[in-house]
Scaffold this motif. Structure first.
Motif, PDB file in Angstrom:
ATOM      1  N   LYS A 104       0.831  -1.213   0.000  1.00 43.29           N
ATOM      2  CA  LYS A 104       0.000   0.000   0.000  1.00 43.29           C
ATOM      3  C   LYS A 104       0.867   1.265   0.000  1.00 43.29           C
ATOM      4  O   LYS A 104       0.668   2.185   0.784  1.00 43.29           O
ATOM      5  CB  LYS A 104      -0.964  -0.004   1.192  1.00 43.29           C
ATOM      6  N   GLN A 158       0.429   5.820   8.949  1.00 44.64           N
ATOM      7  CA  GLN A 158       1.276   4.885   8.237  1.00 44.64           C
ATOM      8  C   GLN A 158       2.710   5.397   8.212  1.00 44.64           C
ATOM      9  O   GLN A 158       2.986   6.507   8.643  1.00 44.64           O
ATOM     10  CB  GLN A 158       0.769   4.632   6.815  1.00 44.64           C
ATOM     11  N   TRP A 181       2.949   0.865   4.207  1.00 46.24           N
ATOM     12  CA  TRP A 181       2.550  -0.020   5.295  1.00 46.24           C
ATOM     13  C   TRP A 181       3.506  -1.205   5.345  1.00 46.24           C
ATOM     14  O   TRP A 181       4.041  -1.622   4.313  1.00 46.24           O
ATOM     15  CB  TRP A 181       1.121  -0.533   5.089  1.00 46.24           C
ATOM     16  N   LYS A 220       3.890  -5.088   7.843  1.00 41.63           N
ATOM     17  CA  LYS A 220       3.115  -5.935   8.744  1.00 41.63           C
ATOM     18  C   LYS A 220       3.091  -5.345  10.151  1.00 41.63           C
ATOM     19  O   LYS A 220       2.050  -5.342  10.821  1.00 41.63           O
ATOM     20  CB  LYS A 220       3.700  -7.342   8.775  1.00 41.63           C
ATOM     21  N   TRP A 268       0.729  -2.407  10.225  1.00 48.81           N
ATOM     22  CA  TRP A 268      -0.649  -2.884  10.201  1.00 48.81           C
ATOM     23  C   TRP A 268      -1.057  -3.424  11.574  1.00 48.81           C
ATOM     24  O   TRP A 268      -2.161  -3.156  12.051  1.00 48.81           O
ATOM     25  CB  TRP A 268      -0.832  -3.959   9.138  1.00 48.81           C
ATOM     26  N   ASN A 269      -0.173  -4.190  12.234  1.00 50.18           N
ATOM     27  CA  ASN A 269      -0.485  -4.698  13.568  1.00 50.18           C
ATOM     28  C   ASN A 269      -0.746  -3.560  14.544  1.00 50.18           C
ATOM     29  O   ASN A 269      -1.670  -3.617  15.362  1.00 50.18           O
ATOM     30  CB  ASN A 269       0.652  -5.574  14.080  1.00 50.18           C
ATOM     31  N   TYR A 289      -1.771  -0.553  13.801  1.00 41.87           N
ATOM     32  CA  TYR A 289      -3.062   0.024  13.401  1.00 41.87           C
ATOM     33  C   TYR A 289      -4.205  -0.798  13.995  1.00 41.87           C
ATOM     34  O   TYR A 289      -5.150  -0.253  14.585  1.00 41.87           O
ATOM     35  CB  TYR A 289      -3.142   0.049  11.880  1.00 41.87           C
ATOM     36  N   ASP A 337       2.605  -4.056  19.298  1.00 44.64           N
ATOM     37  CA  ASP A 337       2.238  -4.524  17.962  1.00 44.64           C
ATOM     38  C   ASP A 337       2.607  -5.982  17.726  1.00 44.64           C
ATOM     39  O   ASP A 337       2.591  -6.458  16.595  1.00 44.64           O
ATOM     40  CB  ASP A 337       2.876  -3.637  16.881  1.00 44.64           C
TER      41      ASP A 337
END
Length: 311
Positions: A128, A149, A235, A237, A240-241, A243, A265
């Motif tokens: 992304k 991000q 982004w 991993k 994202w975690n 987030y 995270d």
């Protein structure tokens, strides 16, 4: 104009230590984006004219740090170069969003940049990715805020001061992150002038870029000159975690009254919180952002401030 073939690395002063610092600490580096030919005023004028209306944001706001008033603008019949000339004399900024989606030469550049970072930073894998272009007036401000991000800022023309604040609950509370992620508020946050006593100030000049830790609050002040900058987002991993955890904490706080949830995270707690986040979205509880409001002004390079009011 197509980009030139880059015979050299885009980052010109990378050192082995940056592999450990990138994405974790504030890092300032030198870049060669200017050599691509994609960011001259002429090239950007054509980009503005190509930009789909939904990806072209034009705003005006006062020069004071705590001035809350924001006005929304439109390009009207101005050419891309006329818009840049208008921004140079007015208190405005233009955000050209998601350039890589509709201009393939910028997608190629974006992939080259992150290909370079991924080759240099062990375990660094992104998705992304996003590239935007900011054109802003002399002395314009981007107010105190945080991003959700990975973020970097690349200077093309002009100079600015970037104030980056500690990522602690004094400067950004978990509740503030949750509100941003759930789109209950914009990215702006409460700011006190004494925060500056604890900021790291980066003076950014053409050919320099800076990146900072996730969720680190920051604000930007242009020097007395037109500024052209590139923003790149990504982004991983881990991002994202983070987030999912903050989003899930926000959902649990609002539905069950749970407080003081872990923001780590990593760990098993990530998965149920990610599930809560997805369920919240499916139920339609998230407030949509970026809704276009009424337009207050139109670009006009011939006027004193570079814009005229829409009656």
């Amino acid at each position: 104009m197509n980009s030139m073939v880059m015979q050299k690395d885009i980052i010109s002063n990378w050192e082995p230590r940056h592999a450990s610092l990138f994405g974790v600490e504030l890092v300032k580096l030198n870049h060669r984006l200017i050599e691509t030919g994609l960011f001259t005023r002429e090239a950007l004028g054509r980009v503005i004219e190509r930009c789909p209306a939904e990806h072209l944001g034009i705003r005006a706001r006062g020069t004071e740090i705590d001035d809350p008033k924001t006005m929304e603008g439109e390009l009207g019949t101005a050419t891309g170069l006329e818009a840049i000339q208008a921004i140079e004399k007015g208190r405005m900024w233009m955000n050209i969003r998601r350039v890589m989606d509709w201009a393939p030469e910028y997608r190629k550049l974006l992939d080259e940049v992150f290909g370079e970072f991924e080759a240099r930073v062990p375990g660094f894998s992104t998705f992304k990715r996003n590239l935007g272009i900011l054109i802003s007036s002399p002395n314009a401000n981007v107010f105190y805020h945080a991003d959700i991000q990975g973020q970097s800022l690349w200077q093309i023309e002009g100079s600015k001061s970037v104030y980056i604040y500690p990522r602690s609950e004094i400067f950004i509370k978990p509740e503030s992150i949750e509100k941003i992620l759930l789109r209950e508020t914009g990215e702006d946050m409460p700011y006190e002038k004494w925060f500056d006593d604890y900021a790291t100030v980066v003076e950014l000049k053409p050919g320099e870029m800076v990146t900072w830790p996730l969720y680190a609050p920051h604000r930007v002040h242009n020097h007395d000159c037109l500024n052209i900058s590139v923003t790149m987002e990504h982004w991983t991993k881990q991002i994202w975690n983070s987030y999912a955890v903050h989003y899930g904490n926000g959902v649990l706080r609002r539905t069950l009254g749970m407080k003081n949830g872990s923001t780590a995270d990593r760990g098993l707690h990530v998965y149920p919180k990610a599930g809560a986040a997805l369920l919240w979205k499916k139920l339609g509880r998230q407030i949509d952002g970026d809704v276009v409001k009424k337009r207050d002004f139109r670009i006009d390079a011939g006027s004193e401030l570079g814009r005229v009011s829409i009656r």
